[in-house]
Design an enzyme around this catalytic site. Structure first.
Site, PDB file in Angstrom:
ATOM      1  N   THR A  45       0.814  -1.219   0.000  1.00 23.15           N
ATOM      2  CA  THR A  45       0.000   0.000   0.000  1.00 23.15           C
ATOM      3  C   THR A  45       0.849   1.270   0.000  1.00 23.15           C
ATOM      4  OG1 THR A  45      -1.447   1.279   1.484  1.00 23.15           O
ATOM      5  CG2 THR A  45      -0.119  -0.393   2.519  1.00 23.15           C
ATOM      6  N   ASP A  46       0.261   2.353  -0.477  1.00 23.73           N
ATOM      7  CA  ASP A  46       0.957   3.653  -0.419  1.00 23.73           C
ATOM      8  C   ASP A  46       1.160   4.111   1.026  1.00 23.73           C
ATOM      9  OD1 ASP A  46      -1.725   4.239   0.143  1.00 23.73           O
ATOM     10  OD2 ASP A  46      -1.909   5.848  -1.348  1.00 23.73           O
ATOM     11  N   GLU A  47       0.391   3.517   1.965  1.00 27.03           N
ATOM     12  CA  GLU A  47       0.456   3.998   3.347  1.00 27.03           C
ATOM     13  C   GLU A  47       1.806   3.714   3.994  1.00 27.03           C
ATOM     14  OE1 GLU A  47      -3.162   3.562   5.580  1.00 27.03           O
ATOM     15  OE2 GLU A  47      -4.348   3.375   3.752  1.00 27.03           O
ATOM     16  N   TYR A  81      -1.502  -0.265  11.067  1.00 30.81           N
ATOM     17  CA  TYR A  81      -1.739  -0.971   9.795  1.00 30.81           C
ATOM     18  C   TYR A  81      -0.569  -0.740   8.832  1.00 30.81           C
ATOM     19  CZ  TYR A  81      -3.382  -1.426   4.949  1.00 30.81           C
ATOM     20  OH  TYR A  81      -3.472  -1.728   3.609  1.00 30.81           O
ATOM     21  N   LYS A 120       2.266  -3.381   7.193  1.00 35.20           N
ATOM     22  CA  LYS A 120       2.489  -3.589   5.747  1.00 35.20           C
ATOM     23  C   LYS A 120       3.941  -3.270   5.371  1.00 35.20           C
ATOM     24  CE  LYS A 120      -0.321  -4.583   3.092  1.00 35.20           C
ATOM     25  NZ  LYS A 120      -0.823  -5.934   2.669  1.00 35.20           N
TER      26      LYS A 120
HETATM   27  P1  NAD Z   1     -10.318  -6.797   2.803  1.00 30.62           P
HETATM   28  O1  NAD Z   1     -10.264  -6.511   4.263  1.00 30.62           O
HETATM   29  O2  NAD Z   1     -11.543  -6.465   2.039  1.00 30.62           O
HETATM   30  O3  NAD Z   1     -10.048  -8.363   2.568  1.00 30.62           O
HETATM   31  C1  NAD Z   1      -9.022  -9.061   3.206  1.00 30.62           C
HETATM   32  C2  NAD Z   1      -9.271 -10.547   3.016  1.00 30.62           C
HETATM   33  O4  NAD Z   1      -8.174 -11.261   3.593  1.00 30.62           O
HETATM   34  C3  NAD Z   1     -10.552 -11.047   3.714  1.00 30.62           C
HETATM   35  O5  NAD Z   1     -11.264 -11.918   2.858  1.00 30.62           O
HETATM   36  C4  NAD Z   1     -10.010 -11.801   4.931  1.00 30.62           C
HETATM   37  O6  NAD Z   1     -10.855 -12.880   5.331  1.00 30.62           O
HETATM   38  C5  NAD Z   1      -8.667 -12.299   4.417  1.00 30.62           C
HETATM   39  N1  NAD Z   1      -7.697 -12.520   5.493  1.00 30.62           N
HETATM   40  C6  NAD Z   1      -7.326 -11.651   6.469  1.00 30.62           C
HETATM   41  N2  NAD Z   1      -6.383 -12.214   7.247  1.00 30.62           N
HETATM   42  C7  NAD Z   1      -6.160 -13.461   6.746  1.00 30.62           C
HETATM   43  C8  NAD Z   1      -5.316 -14.534   7.129  1.00 30.62           C
HETATM   44  N3  NAD Z   1      -4.504 -14.435   8.190  1.00 30.62           N
HETATM   45  N4  NAD Z   1      -5.327 -15.663   6.389  1.00 30.62           N
HETATM   46  C9  NAD Z   1      -6.157 -15.795   5.325  1.00 30.62           C
HETATM   47  N5  NAD Z   1      -6.995 -14.823   4.940  1.00 30.62           N
HETATM   48  C10 NAD Z   1      -6.998 -13.665   5.639  1.00 30.62           C
HETATM   49  O7  NAD Z   1      -9.040  -6.098   2.195  1.00 30.62           O
HETATM   50  P2  NAD Z   1      -8.816  -5.427   0.750  1.00 30.62           P
HETATM   51  O8  NAD Z   1      -9.244  -4.016   0.813  1.00 30.62           O
HETATM   52  O9  NAD Z   1      -9.344  -6.333  -0.288  1.00 30.62           O
HETATM   53  O10 NAD Z   1      -7.225  -5.426   0.698  1.00 30.62           O
HETATM   54  C11 NAD Z   1      -6.503  -6.500   0.109  1.00 30.62           C
HETATM   55  C12 NAD Z   1      -5.027  -6.208   0.140  1.00 30.62           C
HETATM   56  O11 NAD Z   1      -4.755  -4.998  -0.568  1.00 30.62           O
HETATM   57  C13 NAD Z   1      -4.466  -6.001   1.553  1.00 30.62           C
HETATM   58  O12 NAD Z   1      -3.211  -6.610   1.612  1.00 30.62           O
HETATM   59  C14 NAD Z   1      -4.344  -4.488   1.684  1.00 30.62           C
HETATM   60  O13 NAD Z   1      -3.314  -4.143   2.566  1.00 30.62           O
HETATM   61  C15 NAD Z   1      -4.008  -4.109   0.251  1.00 30.62           C
HETATM   62  N6  NAD Z   1      -4.398  -2.746  -0.156  1.00 30.62           N
HETATM   63  C16 NAD Z   1      -5.688  -2.324   0.014  1.00 30.62           C
HETATM   64  C17 NAD Z   1      -6.052  -1.058  -0.427  1.00 30.62           C
HETATM   65  C18 NAD Z   1      -7.475  -0.568  -0.304  1.00 30.62           C
HETATM   66  O14 NAD Z   1      -7.761   0.571  -0.647  1.00 30.62           O
HETATM   67  N7  NAD Z   1      -8.433  -1.386   0.148  1.00 30.62           N
HETATM   68  C19 NAD Z   1      -5.095  -0.213  -1.012  1.00 30.62           C
HETATM   69  C20 NAD Z   1      -3.772  -0.691  -1.168  1.00 30.62           C
HETATM   70  C21 NAD Z   1      -3.454  -1.962  -0.737  1.00 30.62           C
HETATM   71  P1  TYD Z   2     -10.416   4.688   4.779  1.00 34.11           P
HETATM   72  O1  TYD Z   2     -11.465   4.292   3.812  1.00 34.11           O
HETATM   73  O2  TYD Z   2     -10.478   4.134   6.169  1.00 34.11           O
HETATM   74  O3  TYD Z   2      -9.012   4.389   4.085  1.00 34.11           O
HETATM   75  P2  TYD Z   2      -7.510   4.800   4.567  1.00 34.11           P
HETATM   76  O4  TYD Z   2      -7.529   5.220   5.970  1.00 34.11           O
HETATM   77  O5  TYD Z   2      -6.785   3.499   4.373  1.00 34.11           O
HETATM   78  O6  TYD Z   2      -7.076   5.871   3.627  1.00 34.11           O
HETATM   79  O7  TYD Z   2     -10.433   6.270   4.929  1.00 34.11           O
HETATM   80  C1  TYD Z   2     -10.282   7.116   3.803  1.00 34.11           C
HETATM   81  C2  TYD Z   2     -10.269   8.547   4.321  1.00 34.11           C
HETATM   82  O8  TYD Z   2     -11.551   8.847   4.876  1.00 34.11           O
HETATM   83  C3  TYD Z   2      -9.267   8.780   5.436  1.00 34.11           C
HETATM   84  O9  TYD Z   2      -8.698  10.073   5.287  1.00 34.11           O
HETATM   85  C4  TYD Z   2     -10.104   8.733   6.698  1.00 34.11           C
HETATM   86  C5  TYD Z   2     -11.443   9.264   6.245  1.00 34.11           C
HETATM   87  N1  TYD Z   2     -12.611   8.703   6.963  1.00 34.11           N
HETATM   88  C6  TYD Z   2     -13.538   9.570   7.574  1.00 34.11           C
HETATM   89  O10 TYD Z   2     -13.420  10.797   7.518  1.00 34.11           O
HETATM   90  N2  TYD Z   2     -14.602   9.015   8.229  1.00 34.11           N
HETATM   91  C7  TYD Z   2     -14.784   7.663   8.324  1.00 34.11           C
HETATM   92  O11 TYD Z   2     -15.767   7.213   8.956  1.00 34.11           O
HETATM   93  C8  TYD Z   2     -13.828   6.788   7.684  1.00 34.11           C
HETATM   94  C9  TYD Z   2     -13.976   5.302   7.748  1.00 34.11           C
HETATM   95  C10 TYD Z   2     -12.763   7.368   7.008  1.00 34.11           C
END
Ligand code: NAD
Ligand code: TYD
Length: 340
Positions: free
Chosen positions: A127-129, A155, A159
Site C-alpha cells: 500500500t501507499d500507506e 496498519y 504492511k
Molecule cells: P479486505 O479486508 O476487504 O479483505 C481481506 C481478506 O483477507 C478477507 O477476505 C479476509 O478474510 C482475508 N484474510 C485476512 N487475514 C487473513 C489470514 N490471516 N489468512 C487468510 N486470509 C486472511 O481487504 P482489501 O481491501 O481487499 O485489501 C486487500 C489487500 O490490498 C491487503 O493486503 C491491503 O493491505 C491491500 N491494499 C488495500 C487497499 C485498499 O484501498 N483497500 C489499497 C492498497 C493496498
Molecule cells: P479509509 O477508507 O479508512 O481508508 P484509509 O484510511 O486506508 O485511507 O479512509 C479514507 C479517508 O476517509 C481517510 O482520510 C479517513 C477518512 N474517513 C472519515 O473521515 N470518516 C470515516 O468514517 C472513515 C472510515 C474514514
C-alpha cells in the site's frame, strides 16, 4: 498457470480472481482465505459453478504454516498473489495484534512456504500507506518507490514490515518476488467500514456521516479494476525484486468525496457530522506510478467521478450483498467507533 490467491474473499482479492479467470483461460486459481469479518463467501459462491475445474476454495489462515505448505503441495501451485491482510486503519488503532499476525507473521509463513515449494513468482500486495504522509501544500510531491518507508498507523507499520521481509527473501534466497504498492481502492464488494461504502450506506439510511477532522485529507483514488489490471501486469511481466507503485491519478479531499455521495443519494449536507480526527491521520497520499507505466505499461483508465457513480449504482443494485456482509457485529462495531 496454477495460482494461489490469498484473501480472495475480500474486496480486491475477489475482484482480482474474477478478472483473471475471465481474462486468462489457462489459469487455475486456488483461493486461500480464513474468512475474517471482512471475508465474504456469498461474494464468491458462484465461482466454482462458473469456472468448473478452474476455481477452488480453501478456508485457511496464511499464518498457519502446515496449512500453507499443504495447499501449495496439493494444488501444485506455481505462483502466488498475497492479498490476505487486516486492512482497516481504524481497527489497527483499536488493536494492532491481529495486524501483526496476518500482515507480518502470515507473510513470513507464506514466503518460507513459497521458497520451499519452489514457487516461480510471488506478488506481495502492499500500500501507499507505507510511505507515510505528504503535506497538503506541496501539491507536486508524490511517493516514488524509493521514497523512505515512514508508516504512521499500526496498519501501515505492519504492511511496511511485510515489505521488508519480502525484500529480505529476494536478497537472501532469490525468491522471485515483486511488491506492488497501491493507493486507495474503490469499487464493488468493498466492506462497508471504508469511507465510500460506509458513507453511502449511512446516507441512504439518513444517518449522519462521520467526517474525521476538517475533512480536507486527500486520498489518491483508484478503481479496483485498474488496480487488478496492474497486479496482473506485475504477475506476468514484473521484474524480480522490483517494487511498483499504482495510483489512480485522482487526488480528492474526503469532503469532496462525501459531497459527491450525498448528491448521488439526493441528500443534503446537513448529514455531515465532523468528528474527532483519527489519531496519526495521514494528510495526503499521491502516487508516482511512472515506473509501472514504463516497465509494465500500466495506466489507470477510470475517471473518478464516473467510477464512483458506477460503484454507487452497483451498491444500490446489490442490496442483498450489503445485507449479507453487514450482518453480525458490523453495525455495533461501527456505532461503537462513532460513539453512537
Ligand atoms: P479486505 O479486508 O476487504 O479483505 C481481506 C481478506 O483477507 C478477507 O477476505 C479476509 O478474510 C482475508 N484474510 C485476512 N487475514 C487473513 C489470514 N490471516 N489468512 C487468510 N486470509 C486472511 O481487504 P482489501 O481491501 O481487499 O485489501 C486487500 C489487500 O490490498 C491487503 O493486503 C491491503 O493491505 C491491500 N491494499 C488495500 C487497499 C485498499 O484501498 N483497500 C489499497 C492498497 C493496498
Ligand atoms: P479509509 O477508507 O479508512 O481508508 P484509509 O484510511 O486506508 O485511507 O479512509 C479514507 C479517508 O476517509 C481517510 O482520510 C479517513 C477518512 N474517513 C472519515 O473521515 N470518516 C470515516 O468514517 C472513515 C472510515 C474514514
Amino acid at each position: 498457470m496454477r495460482l494461489l490467491v490469498t484473501g480472495g474473499c475480500g474486496f480486491i482479492g475477489g475482484n482480482f480472481i474474477r478478472m483473471i479467470l475471465r481474462a486468462r483461460s489457462d489459469v487455475v486459481v486456488c483461493n486461500m482465505d480464513k474468512l475474517s469479518y471482512a471475508g465474504n463467501t456469498a461474494h464468491m459462491q458462484d465461482m466454482e459453478r462458473a469456472y468448473p475445474g478452474r476455481y477452488f476454495f480453501e478456508r485457511a489462515d496464511i499464518a498457519d504454516a502446515a496449512a500453507a505448505r499443504e495447499i501449495l503441495r496439493t494444488h501444485k501451485i506455481e505462483a502466488l498473489v498475497n492479498f490476505a491482510a487486516e486492512s482497516h486503519v481504524d481497527r489497527s488503532i483499536e488493536d494492532a495484534t491481529p495486524f501483526l499476525r496476518s500482515n507480518v507473521q502470515g507473510v513470513v509463513v507464506l514466503l518460507k512456504a513459497a521458497l520451499d515449494a519452489g514457487i516461480k513468482r510471488f506478488v506481495q500486495i502492499s500500500t501507499d500507506e507505507v510511505y507515510g504522509s505528504l503535506p497538503l501544500e506541496a501539491k507536486d510531491a508524490s511517493f516514488r518507490e524509493d521514497s523512505p518507508l515512514s508508516p504512521n498507523s499500526p496498519y501501515a507499520a505492519s504492511k511496511a514490515s511485510a515489505d521488508l521481509f519480502c525484500r529480505s527473501f529476494f536478497k537472501t534466497y532469490d525468491l522471485p518476488l515483486v511488491i506492488t504498492r497501491c493507493s486507495n481502492n474503490y469499487g464493488p464488494y468493498q466492506f462497508p467500514e471504508k469511507l465510500i461504502p460506509l458513507m453511502f450506506f449511512r446516507a441512504m439510511r439518513g444517518e449522519s456521516l462521520p467526517l474525521y477532522g476538517d475533512g480536507l485529507n486527500v486520498r489518491d483514488w483508484i478503481h479496483v479494476e485498474d488496480h487488478c489490471r496492474g497486479v496482473l501486469l506485475a504477475l506476468e511481466k514484473g521484474r524480480a525484486g522490483a517494487i511498483y507503485n499504482f495510483g489512480g491519478g485522482a487526488e480528492r479531499g474526503n469532503l469532496h468525496v462525501v459531497r459527491e455521495i450525498l448528491k448521488f443519494c439526493g441528500r443534503d449536507e446537513s448529514l455531515i457530522r465532523p468528528v474527532k480526527d483519527r489519531p496519526g491521520h495521514d494528510r495526503r497520499y499521491a502516487m508516482d506510478y511512472g515506473l509501472a507505466a514504463r516497465e509494465l505499461g500500466f495506466s489507470p483508465s477510470c475517471c473518478f467521478e464516473e467510477g464512483l457513480r458506477r460503484t454507487l449504482v452497483w451498491y444500490r443494485e446489490n442490496q442483498a450483498w450489503v445485507d449479507d456482509v453487514a450482518s453480525g457485529d458490523y453495525l455495533s462495531d461501527i456505532r461503537k467507533r462513532y460513539g453512537e
